[in-house]
Design an enzyme around this catalytic site. Structure first.
Site, PDB file in Angstrom:
ATOM      1  N   ARG A  39      39.472  -1.015  12.527  1.00  0.00           N
ATOM      2  CA  ARG A  39      38.253  -0.567  11.858  1.00  0.00           C
ATOM      3  C   ARG A  39      37.619   0.655  12.501  1.00  0.00           C
ATOM      4  O   ARG A  39      36.894   1.400  11.843  1.00  0.00           O
ATOM      5  CB  ARG A  39      37.234  -1.710  11.806  1.00  0.00           C
ATOM      6  CG  ARG A  39      37.697  -2.861  10.925  1.00  0.00           C
ATOM      7  CD  ARG A  39      36.582  -3.826  10.624  1.00  0.00           C
ATOM      8  NE  ARG A  39      37.033  -4.874   9.720  1.00  0.00           N
ATOM      9  CZ  ARG A  39      36.243  -5.810   9.213  1.00  0.00           C
ATOM     10  NH1 ARG A  39      34.952  -5.808   9.512  1.00  0.00           N
ATOM     11  NH2 ARG A  39      36.715  -6.738   8.408  1.00  0.00           N
ATOM     12  N   ASP A 146      20.712  -5.863   3.399  1.00  0.00           N
ATOM     13  CA  ASP A 146      22.002  -5.843   4.090  1.00  0.00           C
ATOM     14  C   ASP A 146      21.889  -4.887   5.265  1.00  0.00           C
ATOM     15  O   ASP A 146      21.055  -3.968   5.258  1.00  0.00           O
ATOM     16  CB  ASP A 146      23.126  -5.410   3.155  1.00  0.00           C
ATOM     17  CG  ASP A 146      24.490  -5.905   3.620  1.00  0.00           C
ATOM     18  OD1 ASP A 146      24.941  -6.957   3.144  1.00  0.00           O
ATOM     19  OD2 ASP A 146      25.097  -5.241   4.486  1.00  0.00           O
TER      20      ASP A 146
END
Length: 278
Positions: A39, A146
């Site tokens: 990632r 979020d």
């Protein structure tokens, strides 16, 4: 791309794991070096870092807000679909909403990802109101939060490709609540999106500024936190609920040691947690 062998040293992994938990609560286990490498590989290469320690050094310097945001975005999991697990939305429509008759309804989607959860909630409200004329006359508001800024931008647009739109959404609801933009893109209709407000929020920080809620959806996010942090967040969510308000958790999540805060309501199938007065 740099390999995990070259970039993710044992000491560097520990430093990064501790940093990530400190800034956003995500708790990585001892064997997730491959995940970090996959990632963050592009970030490491772009910044010219050969080891993860150099990235942590940069993140800890003053003025690293943009890099921090990018790293958190990369390390956040955003797996979602429409009406995920189905029964929470059935419980919302058949049990919870009928109890909400007087004051304006406020619902919090605490890990909204690309928007499927809050928009699914908005669809449930629309369906409920269509079968009960005059219900929820005081209005409704869905606050969707979020930690991932890129994901929030996507969610605010309310546009989905053919693959995303098909994940959990039947053709009838698709026709009723979405407008076709082109051959491969659909957009949520304004009547549904108007009641949803998206905000950036890190759950490890205070969320008292959001106000009080009748219902909180906090599903499939607490699994990434330590037991201590999870309990802290749930206690603060209890404080954010109005007396008798409802909390929905993910299917693999459960309350532990918080019986003084919540009652378990069995709904067959599924459960929901009801806030006790304190």
């Amino acid at each position: 791309m740099l390999s995990s062998t070259n970039a993710i040293t044992p000491n560097g992994y520990i430093r990064f794991r501790d940093y990530l938990q400190k800034v956003c609560g995500i708790s990585l286990s001892d064997n997730k070096q491959y995940l970090v490498a996959s990632r963050l590989g592009k970030v490491l290469e772009r910044e010219g870092f050969s080891r993860i320690e150099q990235l942590v050094d940069a993140l800890e310097r003053i003025g690293s807000a943009k890099l921090k945001e990018e790293v958190i975005n990369a390390m956040t999991t955003n797996e979602t679909l429409w009406f995920r697990d189905v029964h929470p939305f059935t419980i919302l429509k058949e049990k919870v909403l009928p109890e909400m008759t007087s004051a304006p309804l406020r619902i919090w989607s605490a890990a909204s990802s690309t928007g499927q959860e809050p928009y699914s909630i908005s669809m449930v409200i629309e369906e409920f109101k269509s079968t009960r004329p005059g219900a929820l006359k005081a209005g409704e508001k869905i606050v969707a939060t979020d930690i991932c800024t890129n994901i929030l931008k996507h969610a605010k647009q309310g546009e989905y490709d053919s693959l995303a739109i098909a994940r959990g959404l039947g053709p009838d609801l698709q026709r009723r609540y979405f407008e076709k933009i082109n051959d491969s893109t659909w957009k949520i209709k304004p009547a549904l999106s108007a009641r949803v407000e998206f905000k950036h929020l890190n759950l490890i920080e205070s969320f008292s500024m959001l106000g009080k809620f009748d219902v909180i959806f906090c599903r499939n996010v607490l699994i990434y936190f330590t037991v201590e942090l999870k309990q802290d967040i749930l206690k603060r969510m209890h404080a954010a609920l109005k007396p008798g308000g409802y909390l929905f958790l993910g299917g693999s999540e459960a309350l532990s040691g918080l019986s003084d805060y919540f009652d378990i309501v069995q709904c067959h199938p599924g459960i929901v947690y009801k806030a006790k007065p304190r």
